[in-house]
Design a protein around this motif. Structure first.
Motif, PDB file in Angstrom:
ATOM      1  N   ASN A 148     -17.993   8.237  32.895  1.00  0.00           N
ATOM      2  CA  ASN A 148     -18.573   7.835  34.162  1.00  0.00           C
ATOM      3  C   ASN A 148     -17.919   8.575  35.322  1.00  0.00           C
ATOM      4  O   ASN A 148     -16.731   8.874  35.286  1.00  0.00           O
ATOM      5  CB  ASN A 148     -18.419   6.329  34.372  1.00  0.00           C
ATOM      6  CG  ASN A 148     -19.207   5.529  33.353  1.00  0.00           C
ATOM      7  OD1 ASN A 148     -20.171   6.025  32.774  1.00  0.00           O
ATOM      8  ND2 ASN A 148     -18.793   4.297  33.129  1.00  0.00           N
ATOM      9  N   ARG A 190     -25.015   1.554  40.463  1.00  0.00           N
ATOM     10  CA  ARG A 190     -24.903   2.310  39.208  1.00  0.00           C
ATOM     11  C   ARG A 190     -26.159   3.141  38.986  1.00  0.00           C
ATOM     12  O   ARG A 190     -27.267   2.629  39.001  1.00  0.00           O
ATOM     13  CB  ARG A 190     -24.707   1.337  38.032  1.00  0.00           C
ATOM     14  CG  ARG A 190     -24.657   1.998  36.653  1.00  0.00           C
ATOM     15  CD  ARG A 190     -24.309   0.943  35.618  1.00  0.00           C
ATOM     16  NE  ARG A 190     -24.347   1.468  34.270  1.00  0.00           N
ATOM     17  CZ  ARG A 190     -25.385   1.337  33.444  1.00  0.00           C
ATOM     18  NH1 ARG A 190     -26.466   0.680  33.855  1.00  0.00           N
ATOM     19  NH2 ARG A 190     -25.351   1.836  32.225  1.00  0.00           N
ATOM     20  N   ALA A 192     -27.563   5.053  36.098  1.00  0.00           N
ATOM     21  CA  ALA A 192     -27.364   5.208  34.658  1.00  0.00           C
ATOM     22  C   ALA A 192     -27.792   6.594  34.182  1.00  0.00           C
ATOM     23  O   ALA A 192     -28.878   7.075  34.505  1.00  0.00           O
ATOM     24  CB  ALA A 192     -28.145   4.139  33.899  1.00  0.00           C
ATOM     25  N   GLN A 194     -26.900   9.552  34.965  1.00  0.00           N
ATOM     26  CA  GLN A 194     -27.053  10.643  35.927  1.00  0.00           C
ATOM     27  C   GLN A 194     -25.797  11.482  36.096  1.00  0.00           C
ATOM     28  O   GLN A 194     -25.794  12.463  36.846  1.00  0.00           O
ATOM     29  CB  GLN A 194     -27.459  10.075  37.293  1.00  0.00           C
ATOM     30  CG  GLN A 194     -28.792   9.359  37.286  1.00  0.00           C
ATOM     31  CD  GLN A 194     -29.933  10.281  36.900  1.00  0.00           C
ATOM     32  OE1 GLN A 194     -30.085  11.365  37.444  1.00  0.00           O
ATOM     33  NE2 GLN A 194     -30.727   9.851  35.931  1.00  0.00           N
ATOM     34  N   ASP A 200     -22.591   7.752  33.526  1.00  0.00           N
ATOM     35  CA  ASP A 200     -23.147   7.035  34.668  1.00  0.00           C
ATOM     36  C   ASP A 200     -22.439   7.437  35.951  1.00  0.00           C
ATOM     37  O   ASP A 200     -21.272   7.835  35.938  1.00  0.00           O
ATOM     38  CB  ASP A 200     -23.006   5.521  34.481  1.00  0.00           C
ATOM     39  CG  ASP A 200     -23.791   5.010  33.281  1.00  0.00           C
ATOM     40  OD1 ASP A 200     -24.722   5.730  32.842  1.00  0.00           O
ATOM     41  OD2 ASP A 200     -23.464   3.913  32.792  1.00  0.00           O
TER      42      ASP A 200
END
Length: 306
Positions: A148, A190, A192, A194, A200
């Protein structure tokens, strides 16, 4: 590319207290706010600089990083073993995870710790994480980390109230997102899948105060100027709400400076669809330039009060 010193932008010393920084920001934000400088591109750019400087200097961790390294991405040579600074640093076997907190503070809005690829930091510089972590996969190997990406997104108080459409750059991609109406400081968004490698994008919303409204829970506070005769005799004054509407506030006779009056339902949106209240602080004003007739009336009033 040269960048302005954040302390100079706010007009404070490097040893300024948190209170001094907040006070300076509020004064400047009120002076250069777009609502008061419609069509003035220089004022709009100044307002943006003020917000960026405050976002860094008002955050203890970011301020510490800024005091040590200057603007994001400008790390002095030799800051880490085997590194001559960005880009292309070789950590010589070090685990980059141990520097994740540094990365998170450094990249601000669209950077963060995690996957390889390019990130654009708030100063507009391109930082290539793939180069930074280049030595970890061994000779001739290229590794991508599906993790992330964390960062912050700054919005004004009015944008947080009404909601706003934003565009950020992550790993060379332009991502569009919607900040919901009524968003509060510290809220998380958030995106998701990307981030680099399919991770994320996690954004923490930072709401910038603008000097006109203060938010406390569900309630807002603002100030309005009231001419002395209106305060003494009573009357109506115009008040602008955070929604941009203007209404009349009836000031009772004999009102004094600092008195607060409440406008119900004009505060911050609640989850149940209702809204908090708007408190209006009265600021009694006396005209600087008086006509001869006004001077005589004030003299008569003064003499009556003796």
């Amino acid at each position: 590319m040269a960048y302005k010193d954040y302390y100079d932008v706010l007009g404070v010393s490097r040893g300024a207290s948190d209170a001094d920084i907040k006070s300076a920001y509020r004064k400047l934000a009120k002076q250069f706010h777009p609502d008061k400088n419609a069509g003035d591109d220089k004022a709009a750019e100044r307002f943006k600089e003020i917000g960026e400087a405050y976002a860094v200097l008002n955050d203890p961790e970011k301020r510490k990083l800024y005091d040590q390294y200057g603007h994001a991405g400008q790390v002095p040579p030799g800051a880490y073993p085997g590194s001559g600074g960005f880009p292309g640093a070789d950590f010589g076997g070090f685990d980059p995870g141990q520097f994740s907190d540094f990365f998170q503070g450094l990249f601000g809005q669209t950077g963060g710790r995690g996957g390889a690829g390019g990130y654009r930091n708030p100063a507009g510089q391109q930082v290539n994480i793939e180069d930074l972590l280049g030595g970890l996969g061994g000779a001739g190997q290229s590794r991508r980390f599906v993790q992330n990406v964390e960062g912050e997104l700054q919005v004004t108080l009015e944008e947080a109230f009404s909601g706003s459409d934003e565009v950020i750059n992550v790993d060379g991609k332009r991502l569009s997102l919607r900040v919901p109406a009524g968003t509060r400081d510290g809220a998380r968004l958030r995106l998701a899948g990307q981030g680099p490698g399919g991770g994320d994008v996690l954004l923490t919303i930072r709401v910038l105060e603008d000097g006109r409204f203060d938010l406390d829970g569900d309630d807002l506070t603002t100030s309005v100027d009231v001419p002395a005769p209106v305060a003494a005799l009573g009357g109506d004054v115009k008040v602008q709400t955070i929604a941009g509407t203007t209404g009349n506030l009836t000031v009772p006779p004999g009102s004094s400076g600092g008195r607060k009056m409440r406008l119900r339902g004009q505060g911050w949106p609640r989850r149940d669809g209702s809204r908090g209240d708007l408190y209006v602080r009265l600021n009694i004003t006396v005209p600087k330039d008086l006509s001869d007739e006004e001077k005589e009336l004030y003299r008569q009033l003064r003499d009556l009060r003796r």
